[in-house]
Design a protein around this motif. Structure first.
Motif, mmCIF file in Angstrom:
data_model
loop_
_atom_site.group_PDB
_atom_site.id
_atom_site.type_symbol
_atom_site.label_atom_id
_atom_site.label_comp_id
_atom_site.label_asym_id
_atom_site.label_seq_id
_atom_site.Cartn_x
_atom_site.Cartn_y
_atom_site.Cartn_z
ATOM 1 N N UNK A 112 0.826 -1.209 0.000
ATOM 2 C CA UNK A 112 0.000 0.000 0.000
ATOM 3 C C UNK A 112 0.859 1.257 0.000
ATOM 4 N N UNK A 113 2.043 1.216 0.611
ATOM 5 C CA UNK A 113 2.967 2.360 0.545
ATOM 6 C C UNK A 113 3.396 2.606 -0.900
ATOM 7 N N UNK A 114 3.753 1.506 -1.571
ATOM 8 C CA UNK A 114 4.185 1.606 -2.972
ATOM 9 C C UNK A 114 3.054 2.147 -3.841
ATOM 10 N N UNK A 115 1.845 1.661 -3.613
ATOM 11 C CA UNK A 115 0.689 2.095 -4.412
ATOM 12 C C UNK A 115 0.423 3.590 -4.210
ATOM 13 N N UNK A 116 0.491 4.056 -2.982
ATOM 14 C CA UNK A 116 0.272 5.480 -2.710
ATOM 15 C C UNK A 116 1.345 6.333 -3.378
ATOM 16 N N UNK A 117 2.584 5.851 -3.386
ATOM 17 C CA UNK A 117 3.662 6.570 -4.068
ATOM 18 C C UNK A 117 3.443 6.593 -5.586
ATOM 19 N N UNK A 118 2.964 5.471 -6.131
ATOM 20 C CA UNK A 118 2.678 5.412 -7.574
ATOM 21 C C UNK A 118 1.582 6.412 -7.927
ATOM 22 N N UNK A 119 0.598 6.548 -7.058
ATOM 23 C CA UNK A 119 -0.478 7.518 -7.284
ATOM 24 C C UNK A 119 0.075 8.938 -7.314
ATOM 25 N N UNK A 120 0.991 9.242 -6.416
ATOM 26 C CA UNK A 120 1.627 10.561 -6.381
ATOM 27 C C UNK A 120 2.473 10.785 -7.628
ATOM 28 N N UNK A 121 3.207 9.756 -8.031
ATOM 29 C CA UNK A 121 4.037 9.840 -9.239
ATOM 30 C C UNK A 121 3.170 10.050 -10.477
ATOM 31 N N UNK A 122 2.006 9.409 -10.529
ATOM 32 C CA UNK A 122 1.093 9.569 -11.671
ATOM 33 C C UNK A 122 0.669 11.032 -11.809
ATOM 34 N N UNK A 123 0.327 11.664 -10.685
ATOM 35 C CA UNK A 123 -0.037 13.083 -10.714
ATOM 36 C C UNK A 123 1.118 13.959 -11.157
ATOM 37 N N UNK A 124 2.324 13.660 -10.642
ATOM 38 C CA UNK A 124 3.516 14.433 -11.016
ATOM 39 C C UNK A 124 3.841 14.258 -12.495
ATOM 40 N N UNK A 125 3.632 13.050 -13.005
ATOM 41 C CA UNK A 125 3.895 12.770 -14.419
ATOM 42 C C UNK A 125 2.947 13.557 -15.322
ATOM 43 N N UNK A 126 1.688 13.632 -14.941
ATOM 44 C CA UNK A 126 0.720 14.433 -15.711
ATOM 45 C C UNK A 126 1.121 15.909 -15.665
ATOM 46 N N UNK A 127 1.599 16.360 -14.507
ATOM 47 C CA UNK A 127 2.049 17.753 -14.361
ATOM 48 C C UNK A 127 3.198 18.047 -15.320
ATOM 49 N N UNK A 128 4.204 17.189 -15.341
ATOM 50 C CA UNK A 128 5.358 17.374 -16.232
ATOM 51 C C UNK A 128 4.908 17.313 -17.693
ATOM 52 N N UNK A 129 3.999 16.378 -17.993
ATOM 53 C CA UNK A 129 3.487 16.247 -19.359
ATOM 54 C C UNK A 129 2.766 17.525 -19.797
ATOM 55 N N UNK A 130 1.961 18.094 -18.905
ATOM 56 C CA UNK A 130 1.222 19.316 -19.257
ATOM 57 C C UNK A 130 2.170 20.484 -19.519
ATOM 58 N N UNK A 131 3.309 20.506 -18.824
ATOM 59 C CA UNK A 131 4.300 21.563 -19.054
ATOM 60 C C UNK A 131 5.035 21.381 -20.380
ATOM 61 N N UNK A 132 5.245 20.131 -20.784
ATOM 62 C CA UNK A 132 6.013 19.868 -21.999
ATOM 63 C C UNK A 132 5.198 19.685 -23.258
ATOM 64 N N UNK A 133 3.881 19.541 -23.103
ATOM 65 C CA UNK A 133 3.020 19.172 -24.231
ATOM 66 C C UNK A 133 3.160 20.106 -25.432
ATOM 67 N N UNK A 134 3.226 21.393 -25.191
ATOM 68 C CA UNK A 134 3.249 22.342 -26.302
ATOM 69 C C UNK A 134 4.660 22.773 -26.700
ATOM 70 N N UNK A 135 5.680 22.091 -26.180
ATOM 71 C CA UNK A 135 7.068 22.483 -26.447
ATOM 72 C C UNK A 135 7.386 22.507 -27.940
ATOM 73 N N UNK A 136 7.178 21.392 -28.619
ATOM 74 C CA UNK A 136 7.497 21.331 -30.054
ATOM 75 C C UNK A 136 6.614 22.274 -30.864
ATOM 76 N N UNK A 137 5.349 22.371 -30.492
ATOM 77 C CA UNK A 137 4.445 23.259 -31.225
ATOM 78 C C UNK A 137 4.861 24.714 -31.062
ATOM 79 N N UNK A 138 5.327 25.078 -29.867
ATOM 80 C CA UNK A 138 5.798 26.449 -29.663
ATOM 81 C C UNK A 138 6.993 26.734 -30.559
ATOM 82 N N UNK A 139 7.955 25.811 -30.568
ATOM 83 C CA UNK A 139 9.175 26.014 -31.363
ATOM 84 C C UNK A 139 8.887 26.162 -32.851
ATOM 85 N N UNK A 140 7.889 25.438 -33.336
ATOM 86 C CA UNK A 140 7.647 25.438 -34.786
ATOM 87 C C UNK A 140 6.490 26.339 -35.233
#
Length: 197
Positions: free
Chosen positions: A9-37
């Motif tokens: 359950x500790x591992x699962x709770x950490x995975x849940x936190x990582x999932x949120x952080x991953x979406x956060x990083x993805x939202x920051x990077x999503x428009x990177x290539x589109x901005x450049x071009x």
């Protein structure tokens, strides 16, 4: 057996936190290539029809989605923190707060993953069918910023997949925990009867 379950359950709770952080990083990077071009291909953002390259407006079309995705990712991180606040990661017995925290995280992760997949797939199709890549390459090849990569569109499968896996693991953990609690109650009742006899 309880040690294994608590570790899980500790591992699962950490995975849940990582999932949120991953979406956060993805939202920051999503428009990177589109901005450049594509950003420089629309000289007047107030008039998206002024684009130098057909289809360049997708950069602006995606802005509302990207802002909402960023907010959702922050919400997911905060909801995963609720798992830790209710001691879902370490508690031997679960109470109503643990069930609510688990349910909120499962719903949020599944809803975000489905919504994100639908939106990103639609924007990827728009990108591939409306952008004039030949004209774009001609304009950007001298600057060396041209790319027709769909990496940021494609990586959403991984991001959404992690969110779904986190939700499934939370459900598995909750079922396992409830089963162990029931077995413990049975054991206590049977030992109580033996003592009274």
């Amino acid at each position: 057996m309880y040690k294994k379950q608590v570790t899980f359950q500790k591992i699962v709770c950490l995975i849940s936190l990582v999932a949120g952080a991953l979406v956060f990083v993805y939202s920051l990077g999503l428009l990177t290539d589109l901005f450049d071009t594509l950003y420089s291909m629309i000289p007047n953002p107030n008039n998206l029809d002024s684009a130098k390259v057909q289809g360049a407006r997708i950069y602006y079309d995606m802005q509302p989605f990207n802002r909402t995705l960023l907010r959702c990712s922050i919400g997911m991180i905060l909801l995963s923190c609720v798992l830790f606040l209710t001691n879902t990661h370490s508690r031997r017995k679960y109470y109503i707060g643990n069930a609510v925290a688990t349910a909120l995280n499962v719903v949020a992760e599944c809803a975000m993953a489905v919504w994100c997949h639908i939106q990103v797939s639609a924007f990827k199709a728009q990108y591939l069918t409306t952008v004039d890549f030949a004209e774009l390459e001609k304009r950007l090849s001298r600057r060396g910023t041209y790319t027709d990569s769909t990496f940021w569109f494609d990586i959403h499968y991984l991001v959404c997949g992690v969110a779904i896996v986190a939700a499934v693991l939370l459900i598995v953990n909750y079922i396992w925990k409830k089963k162990m609690m029931q077995e413990e109650q049975k054991l206590l009742r049977s030992s109580g009867k033996a003592v009274s006899a």
